[in-house]
Write an enzyme that holds these catalytic residues in place. Sequence first.
Site, mmCIF file in Angstrom:
data_model
loop_
_atom_site.group_PDB
_atom_site.id
_atom_site.type_symbol
_atom_site.label_atom_id
_atom_site.label_comp_id
_atom_site.label_asym_id
_atom_site.label_seq_id
_atom_site.Cartn_x
_atom_site.Cartn_y
_atom_site.Cartn_z
ATOM 1 N N LYS A 22 -33.034 18.160 29.939
ATOM 2 C CA LYS A 22 -32.537 16.801 29.672
ATOM 3 C C LYS A 22 -31.993 16.703 28.250
ATOM 4 C CE LYS A 22 -35.535 13.636 28.283
ATOM 5 N NZ LYS A 22 -35.328 12.995 26.981
ATOM 6 N N ASN A 23 -32.744 17.234 27.279
ATOM 7 C CA ASN A 23 -32.360 17.066 25.870
ATOM 8 C C ASN A 23 -31.218 17.967 25.432
ATOM 9 O OD1 ASN A 23 -34.188 15.065 25.711
ATOM 10 N ND2 ASN A 23 -35.756 16.250 24.633
ATOM 11 N N CYS A 117 -39.842 2.608 19.192
ATOM 12 C CA CYS A 117 -40.282 2.960 20.557
ATOM 13 C C CYS A 117 -41.762 3.247 20.539
ATOM 14 C CB CYS A 117 -39.436 4.097 21.108
ATOM 15 S SG CYS A 117 -40.162 5.713 21.001
ATOM 16 N N ARG A 122 -38.942 5.588 14.517
ATOM 17 C CA ARG A 122 -37.757 6.429 14.818
ATOM 18 C C ARG A 122 -36.460 5.852 14.253
ATOM 19 N NH1 ARG A 122 -38.202 8.554 20.915
ATOM 20 N NH2 ARG A 122 -36.848 10.180 20.107
ATOM 21 N N ASP A 305 -43.261 17.369 22.047
ATOM 22 C CA ASP A 305 -43.113 16.947 23.445
ATOM 23 C C ASP A 305 -44.086 17.657 24.378
ATOM 24 O OD1 ASP A 305 -39.470 16.538 23.284
ATOM 25 O OD2 ASP A 305 -41.128 15.344 22.515
ATOM 26 N N ARG A 397 -37.459 9.347 33.876
ATOM 27 C CA ARG A 397 -36.413 9.504 32.866
ATOM 28 C C ARG A 397 -36.116 10.964 32.576
ATOM 29 N NH1 ARG A 397 -37.283 6.447 27.518
ATOM 30 N NH2 ARG A 397 -35.340 7.621 27.249
HETATM 31 C C1 EPZ Z 1 -35.527 14.451 19.824
HETATM 32 O O1 EPZ Z 1 -35.653 13.082 19.412
HETATM 33 C C2 EPZ Z 1 -35.926 14.494 21.293
HETATM 34 N N1 EPZ Z 1 -35.045 13.627 22.058
HETATM 35 C C3 EPZ Z 1 -37.380 14.028 21.438
HETATM 36 O O2 EPZ Z 1 -37.774 14.183 22.804
HETATM 37 C C4 EPZ Z 1 -38.275 14.913 20.587
HETATM 38 O O3 EPZ Z 1 -39.587 14.407 20.614
HETATM 39 C C5 EPZ Z 1 -37.780 14.930 19.128
HETATM 40 O O4 EPZ Z 1 -36.398 15.305 19.065
HETATM 41 C C6 EPZ Z 1 -38.568 15.896 18.266
HETATM 42 O O5 EPZ Z 1 -38.541 17.163 18.775
HETATM 43 C C7 EPZ Z 1 -33.814 14.086 22.419
HETATM 44 O O6 EPZ Z 1 -33.395 15.183 22.120
HETATM 45 C C8 EPZ Z 1 -32.965 13.161 23.220
HETATM 46 P P1 EPZ Z 1 -35.957 13.459 15.505
HETATM 47 P P2 EPZ Z 1 -35.041 12.578 18.022
HETATM 48 O O7 EPZ Z 1 -34.785 12.753 14.956
HETATM 49 O O8 EPZ Z 1 -33.838 13.378 17.696
HETATM 50 C C9 EPZ Z 1 -37.609 11.009 11.735
HETATM 51 C C10 EPZ Z 1 -38.629 13.569 24.925
HETATM 52 O O9 EPZ Z 1 -39.806 13.381 25.259
HETATM 53 N N2 EPZ Z 1 -36.216 10.551 11.513
HETATM 54 O O10 EPZ Z 1 -35.961 14.938 15.471
HETATM 55 O O11 EPZ Z 1 -34.931 11.109 18.104
HETATM 56 C C11 EPZ Z 1 -38.219 10.453 13.022
HETATM 57 O O12 EPZ Z 1 -38.721 9.176 12.854
HETATM 58 C C12 EPZ Z 1 -38.130 13.021 23.567
HETATM 59 O O13 EPZ Z 1 -37.801 14.193 25.604
HETATM 60 C C13 EPZ Z 1 -35.927 9.743 10.430
HETATM 61 O O14 EPZ Z 1 -36.810 9.398 9.646
HETATM 62 O O15 EPZ Z 1 -36.206 12.964 17.008
HETATM 63 C C14 EPZ Z 1 -39.290 11.487 13.346
HETATM 64 O O16 EPZ Z 1 -40.451 11.200 12.646
HETATM 65 C C15 EPZ Z 1 -39.130 12.124 22.920
HETATM 66 N N3 EPZ Z 1 -34.644 9.334 10.256
HETATM 67 C C16 EPZ Z 1 -38.653 12.786 12.852
HETATM 68 O O17 EPZ Z 1 -37.611 12.421 11.954
HETATM 69 C C17 EPZ Z 1 -33.618 9.706 11.110
HETATM 70 O O18 EPZ Z 1 -32.468 9.299 10.907
HETATM 71 C C18 EPZ Z 1 -38.075 13.681 13.944
HETATM 72 O O19 EPZ Z 1 -37.276 12.890 14.785
HETATM 73 C C19 EPZ Z 1 -33.938 10.522 12.200
HETATM 74 C C20 EPZ Z 1 -35.246 10.949 12.387
#
Ligand code: EPZ
Length: 417
Positions: A22-23, A117, A122, A305, A397
């Site tokens: 999916k991702n 969320c 996030r 995850d 989802r």
């Molecule tokens: C991706 O989310 C995945 N989703 C998530 O999978 C996964 O948990 C996550 O990466 C971490 O591996 C998709 O790929 C669609 P991040 P993403 O930006 O990109 C902080 C699932 O179950 N951050 O890597 O949204 C954030 O708050 C889902 O399939 C900022 O502070 O995660 C977090 O603490 C859930 N500012 C950390 O970075 C930003 O602008 C990592 O988040 C962006 C992120």
Amino acid sequence: MDKIRVTGGTPLLGRVVISGAKNAALPAMVASILTNETVELENVPFVRDILTTRKLLTKMGVQAEVREDGTATLNAAQASGHDAPYELVKTMRASILVLGPLMARFGRAHVSLPGGCAIGARPVNLHLMGLEKMGATCDVVHGYVDASSPGLRGAHILFDTVTVTGTENLMMAATMADGETVLDNAACEPEISDLASLLRSMGARVEGDGTRTIRIKGVPKLHGCRHRIIPDRIEAGTFAVAAAITRGDVIIAKCAPEHMAALLLQLIGIGSEVGIENDCMRVRGKDPILSRDVTTQPYPGFATDMQAQYMALMTQGNGTAVITESIFENRFMHALEMVRMGADIRIEGRRAVVRGGKPLTGANVLASDLRASASLILAGLVARGDTLIDRVYHLDRGYERIEAKLAALGAKIERVR
Ligand code: EPZ
């Protein structure tokens, strides 16, 4: 709302085929905005987030077809819309991924901010910071990002936190920018490399994906391509934990074991047997299950995850395991539901202390997010009696036909409409 009923006590036996990731499929679909030629995708999982992405792209004028056989055809020749409306973004945060391609192709985007969320705040500040470094103006007005640029320029972007979709968004934005963009402290998840390989087959110049430094040299135009999505390492991991927790014996086929090293080492460490042959793994659960600490990390570390599924496993451990969640600040909602099933789990901020060895009993439980729903199914597989899981729309989802796949391995599981 659908529910899922699981009756515990059956070791899982047999073979399961893993779907596409999916991702990886989500960014691949939105990358079609970057060209007016056709993008053909294979191994796309038929799950709700993919259908939401199709709806979003269709709203923007992209001809988007997604089929149950795992293929998708996308053509953005007529695309003119720049809007990602709140109604769609609120159901799927990954909609933010249209920002980069819209800016690269049209120099304009009006995208609803995802908001918080269940698992954490996030924010998307790093996505916007990167675009601004490339010369865009990003205003947040009435809950929307209003971004514009006369033409993106290459830039050096350093992420202070590793972000998966942030890296993907800026990688796509940089493909047609003027000059070279360097993404430093970039995410190196397999899904990033899959997107980079798709972009290269569209004519982009991307190097260094899979490392913390990615370089993208802008080109004037991108073209169509055909691309096969990588297997879903989180779905494969969920089935590996299902084999371990039920003391079963499962062959997990059409997966990519090389993307799951941290999890497989953890499973071997807790006493499971793991065999690998090409795109197949065999996982055999053993008694006792040894309790073992883990900390979630960006790839190649232990995936956040997989944290909820691993917690279910540790409720069956022979001692105490400490699970530390380093990525998201609120990703222990499933723990309270497992406690309702009789587990002994204490939450201390970002640490969960799991005392194993207590038999679980079936109960009515509530799923709070995608991976939490999977973890409650796993707990239900070893609980005495029936577990009824509510709000399984979360599950739909990101897992393709999970009940059918588990039932084929002998699980007593059914959907209650
Ligand atoms: C991706 O989310 C995945 N989703 C998530 O999978 C996964 O948990 C996550 O990466 C971490 O591996 C998709 O790929 C669609 P991040 P993403 O930006 O990109 C902080 C699932 O179950 N951050 O890597 O949204 C954030 O708050 C889902 O399939 C900022 O502070 O995660 C977090 O603490 C859930 N500012 C950390 O970075 C930003 O602008 C990592 O988040 C962006 C992120």
